[in-house]
Design an enzyme around this catalytic site. Structure first.
Site, PDB file in Angstrom:
ATOM      1  N   ASP A 159       0.845  -1.209   0.000  1.00 57.65           N
ATOM      2  CA  ASP A 159       0.000   0.000   0.000  1.00 57.65           C
ATOM      3  C   ASP A 159       0.877   1.255   0.000  1.00 57.65           C
ATOM      4  O   ASP A 159       0.565   2.242  -0.666  1.00 57.65           O
ATOM      5  CB  ASP A 159      -0.909  -0.018   1.236  1.00 57.65           C
ATOM      6  CG  ASP A 159      -1.582  -1.366   1.396  1.00 57.65           C
ATOM      7  OD1 ASP A 159      -2.351  -1.748   0.500  1.00 57.65           O
ATOM      8  OD2 ASP A 159      -1.281  -2.078   2.383  1.00 57.65           O
ATOM      9  N   HIS A 187      -4.525  -3.341   6.484  1.00 57.86           N
ATOM     10  CA  HIS A 187      -4.398  -3.610   5.039  1.00 57.86           C
ATOM     11  C   HIS A 187      -5.798  -3.991   4.543  1.00 57.86           C
ATOM     12  O   HIS A 187      -6.146  -5.177   4.429  1.00 57.86           O
ATOM     13  CB  HIS A 187      -3.396  -4.743   4.809  1.00 57.86           C
ATOM     14  CG  HIS A 187      -3.296  -5.156   3.376  1.00 57.86           C
ATOM     15  ND1 HIS A 187      -2.884  -4.315   2.375  1.00 57.86           N
ATOM     16  CD2 HIS A 187      -3.570  -6.348   2.756  1.00 57.86           C
ATOM     17  CE1 HIS A 187      -2.893  -4.942   1.210  1.00 57.86           C
ATOM     18  NE2 HIS A 187      -3.314  -6.184   1.421  1.00 57.86           N
TER      19      HIS A 187
HETATM   20  P1  NAD Z   1      -2.022 -18.417  -4.356  1.00 58.96           P
HETATM   21  O1  NAD Z   1      -3.336 -19.080  -4.189  1.00 58.96           O
HETATM   22  O2  NAD Z   1      -1.471 -18.266  -5.733  1.00 58.96           O
HETATM   23  O3  NAD Z   1      -0.927 -19.175  -3.485  1.00 58.96           O
HETATM   24  C1  NAD Z   1      -1.170 -19.523  -2.172  1.00 58.96           C
HETATM   25  C2  NAD Z   1      -0.358 -20.756  -1.892  1.00 58.96           C
HETATM   26  O4  NAD Z   1      -0.432 -21.002  -0.494  1.00 58.96           O
HETATM   27  C3  NAD Z   1      -0.887 -22.010  -2.616  1.00 58.96           C
HETATM   28  O5  NAD Z   1       0.178 -22.596  -3.362  1.00 58.96           O
HETATM   29  C4  NAD Z   1      -1.356 -22.914  -1.477  1.00 58.96           C
HETATM   30  O6  NAD Z   1      -1.142 -24.290  -1.735  1.00 58.96           O
HETATM   31  C5  NAD Z   1      -0.457 -22.417  -0.339  1.00 58.96           C
HETATM   32  N1  NAD Z   1      -0.966 -22.718   1.006  1.00 58.96           N
HETATM   33  C6  NAD Z   1      -2.252 -22.706   1.444  1.00 58.96           C
HETATM   34  N2  NAD Z   1      -2.298 -23.065   2.729  1.00 58.96           N
HETATM   35  C7  NAD Z   1      -1.018 -23.299   3.128  1.00 58.96           C
HETATM   36  C8  NAD Z   1      -0.435 -23.712   4.340  1.00 58.96           C
HETATM   37  N3  NAD Z   1      -1.173 -23.971   5.425  1.00 58.96           N
HETATM   38  N4  NAD Z   1       0.911 -23.855   4.380  1.00 58.96           N
HETATM   39  C9  NAD Z   1       1.661 -23.623   3.299  1.00 58.96           C
HETATM   40  N5  NAD Z   1       1.150 -23.237   2.107  1.00 58.96           N
HETATM   41  C10 NAD Z   1      -0.163 -23.075   2.030  1.00 58.96           C
HETATM   42  O7  NAD Z   1      -2.135 -16.993  -3.613  1.00 58.96           O
HETATM   43  P2  NAD Z   1      -1.152 -15.743  -3.750  1.00 58.96           P
HETATM   44  O8  NAD Z   1      -1.629 -14.877  -4.871  1.00 58.96           O
HETATM   45  O9  NAD Z   1       0.257 -16.176  -3.712  1.00 58.96           O
HETATM   46  O10 NAD Z   1      -1.543 -14.947  -2.401  1.00 58.96           O
HETATM   47  C11 NAD Z   1      -1.265 -15.501  -1.135  1.00 58.96           C
HETATM   48  C12 NAD Z   1      -1.881 -14.667  -0.020  1.00 58.96           C
HETATM   49  O11 NAD Z   1      -1.294 -13.369   0.000  1.00 58.96           O
HETATM   50  C13 NAD Z   1      -3.386 -14.426  -0.165  1.00 58.96           C
HETATM   51  O12 NAD Z   1      -4.000 -14.524   1.098  1.00 58.96           O
HETATM   52  C14 NAD Z   1      -3.467 -12.993  -0.680  1.00 58.96           C
HETATM   53  O13 NAD Z   1      -4.699 -12.399  -0.373  1.00 58.96           O
HETATM   54  C15 NAD Z   1      -2.329 -12.386   0.098  1.00 58.96           C
HETATM   55  N6  NAD Z   1      -1.793 -11.109  -0.404  1.00 58.96           N
HETATM   56  C16 NAD Z   1      -1.453 -10.169   0.517  1.00 58.96           C
HETATM   57  C17 NAD Z   1      -0.908  -8.960   0.103  1.00 58.96           C
HETATM   58  C18 NAD Z   1      -0.549  -7.911   1.102  1.00 58.96           C
HETATM   59  O14 NAD Z   1      -0.179  -6.801   0.666  1.00 58.96           O
HETATM   60  N7  NAD Z   1      -0.591  -8.141   2.383  1.00 58.96           N
HETATM   61  C19 NAD Z   1      -0.701  -8.730  -1.256  1.00 58.96           C
HETATM   62  C20 NAD Z   1      -1.041  -9.717  -2.176  1.00 58.96           C
HETATM   63  C21 NAD Z   1      -1.601 -10.919  -1.732  1.00 58.96           C
HETATM   64  C1  LMR Z   2      -3.594  -6.623  -2.494  1.00 62.25           C
HETATM   65  O1  LMR Z   2      -3.713  -5.595  -1.820  1.00 62.25           O
HETATM   66  O2  LMR Z   2      -3.322  -6.606  -3.703  1.00 62.25           O
HETATM   67  C2  LMR Z   2      -3.757  -7.959  -1.811  1.00 62.25           C
HETATM   68  O3  LMR Z   2      -4.062  -7.788  -0.462  1.00 62.25           O
HETATM   69  C3  LMR Z   2      -4.728  -8.844  -2.475  1.00 62.25           C
HETATM   70  C4  LMR Z   2      -6.152  -8.401  -2.242  1.00 62.25           C
HETATM   71  O4  LMR Z   2      -6.978  -9.247  -1.918  1.00 62.25           O
HETATM   72  O5  LMR Z   2      -6.411  -7.208  -2.397  1.00 62.25           O
END
Ligand code: NAD
Ligand code: LMR
Length: 359
Positions: A159, A187
């Site tokens: 962000d 967030h």
């Molecule tokens: P994705 O679905 O592509 O990948 C998630 C992975 O986590 C999968 O491979 C799944 O098998 C694995 N997983 C699920 N449970 C697990 C566990 N208990 N132990 C280990 N691995 C596990 O998702 P992504 O696009 O990589 O996003 C991951 C997370 O990050 C989501 O919750 C998304 O909302 C979050 N995210 C946060 C931010 C932020 O700024 N804070 C930004 C982007 C995404």
């Molecule tokens: C983001 O801000 O891009 C991530 O937290 C993914 C989402 O769900 O918005």
């Protein structure tokens, strides 16, 4: 050559990790002289996919890539880890809010907090990325009673970077010309992107922008940028999330650049009257592998209004997962931060200490 650092990454076969792991191996996170040992953690069903990623990492022959291990359980995955990046969780789909993931993902972080407590290096630094990141960080932290809350953080650097990037596009300047942007709070769409202390080319930003644009266009755009990405791309952010993770860890370990702040979600110590016991995004400076909340900034009425909304949301999220927080954790936090009231004094950085040490 330095000794390798052990970096545990969960969700290692997921979309963000595919963008992240190669950059960690290339030295973008910990420096071009720091070998890394990657401990990649996935659910059992994803281990085959993870094996493919590990093969590609190997085939890159990164000079700093010491070794790679694959884990389908957190206990071995976090073993002796110096850094733990918790990405593994369900992402939201179109039309969902991040808080809709609360119950789906919460359990993961209590189990992982316990494993980190038991098996990671006692000086480990933990970054929670999986959503809802702030409350998941609270769950992980509260389940790691032998570690200090200052060893845990959640990602709001994405962000922060969005706030810098979108402002720099608007003003046709370079992101590096902008300093002291702040993301306060959660967030989530209640976060508060604050430009009242920001500088552009060494001058305050606010007189250089239209207040109407700031309030009615810029703030909501940053707050809802994650949803905008999902709508346009069909999935949540990946490369920008990976970049933010790199920036967050890099600065935590190597320090914040001169004359700037960065936004990190950290355990509230009561700064700015935010209730203790939630992970709140604050402006911080890092040094010596520790962070210092920037205190003493003045908040106008607009800022105070935004603050209350995002704090309230975090308290409600906490209520929803209270069963995952050990009962004495919040009581013990009452004296948390009592040694940090002076933390605007240069050099006073919050480093690892157990909560019980503070009492
Ligand atoms: P994705 O679905 O592509 O990948 C998630 C992975 O986590 C999968 O491979 C799944 O098998 C694995 N997983 C699920 N449970 C697990 C566990 N208990 N132990 C280990 N691995 C596990 O998702 P992504 O696009 O990589 O996003 C991951 C997370 O990050 C989501 O919750 C998304 O909302 C979050 N995210 C946060 C931010 C932020 O700024 N804070 C930004 C982007 C995404
Ligand atoms: C983001 O801000 O891009 C991530 O937290 C993914 C989402 O769900 O918005």
């Amino acid at each position: 050559m330095k000794k390798p650092v052990r970096v545990a990454v969960t969700g290692a076969a997921g979309s963000i990790s595919r963008a992240l792991l190669f950059r960690i191996a290339a030295g973008d996170m910990f420096g071009k002289d720091q070998p890394v040992y990657l401990q990649l953690i996935e659910v059992p069903q994803a281990i085959d996919a993870l094996r493919g990623i590990a093969m590609e990492l190997e085939d890159c022959a990164y000079p700093l890539m010491h070794s790679i291990s694959l884990h389908d359980n957190p206990d071995s995955g976090f073993s002796s880890a110096h850094y733990a990046i918790l990405i593994g969780a369900r992402p939201r789909a179109q039309g969902m809010e991040r808080s809709d993931l609360l119950t789906a993902n919460a359990e993961i972080f209590s189990v992982q907090g316990q494993a980190i407590n038991r098996y990671a290096n006692p000086d480990v630094r933990v970054l929670v990325v999986g959503n809802p990141a702030n409350t998941n960080a609270l769950i992980a932290c509260s389940n790691a009673p032998d570690l200090s809350p200052t060893q845990f953080s959640a990602l709001t650097r994405l962000d922060h970077n969005r706030a810098v990037g979108i402002l720099s596009s608007k003003k046709s300047c370079n992101p590096q010309d902008i300093r002291k942007v702040i993301i306060w709070g959660n967030h989530s769409p209640t976060m508060y992107p604050d430009l009242h202390h920001a500088m552009m080319h060494g001058n305050p930003v606010m007189p250089q922008i239209d207040t109407e644009w700031y309030r009615n266009s810029y703030i909501p755009r940053i707050q809802k940028r994650g949803a905008e990405i999902i709508q346009v791309c069909g999935h949540s952010s990946t490369s920008s999330a990976a970049q933010a993770i790199i920036d967050h860890m890099h600065d935590w370990v190597h320090g914040t650049r001169q004359n700037d702040y960065v936004s990190m979600s950290v355990m509230s110590d009561g700064s700015y009257d935010v209730e203790k016991g939630i992970f709140f995004s604050y402006p911080v400076r890092c040094n010596y592998g520790r962070y210092q909340i920037i205190n003493g900034l003045t908040l106008n009425d607009l800022s105070r209004d935004y603050f209350k909304i995002t704090e309230q949301e975090l308290l409600e999220e906490r209520d929803a997962i209270r069963h995952l927080i050990p009962t004495d954790f919040l009581q013990n936090l009452e004296s948390y931060g009592s040694q940090t009231t002076n933390n605007n004094v240069p050099g006073h950085y919050l480093g690892p200490r157990k909560i019980n040490d503070r009492i």
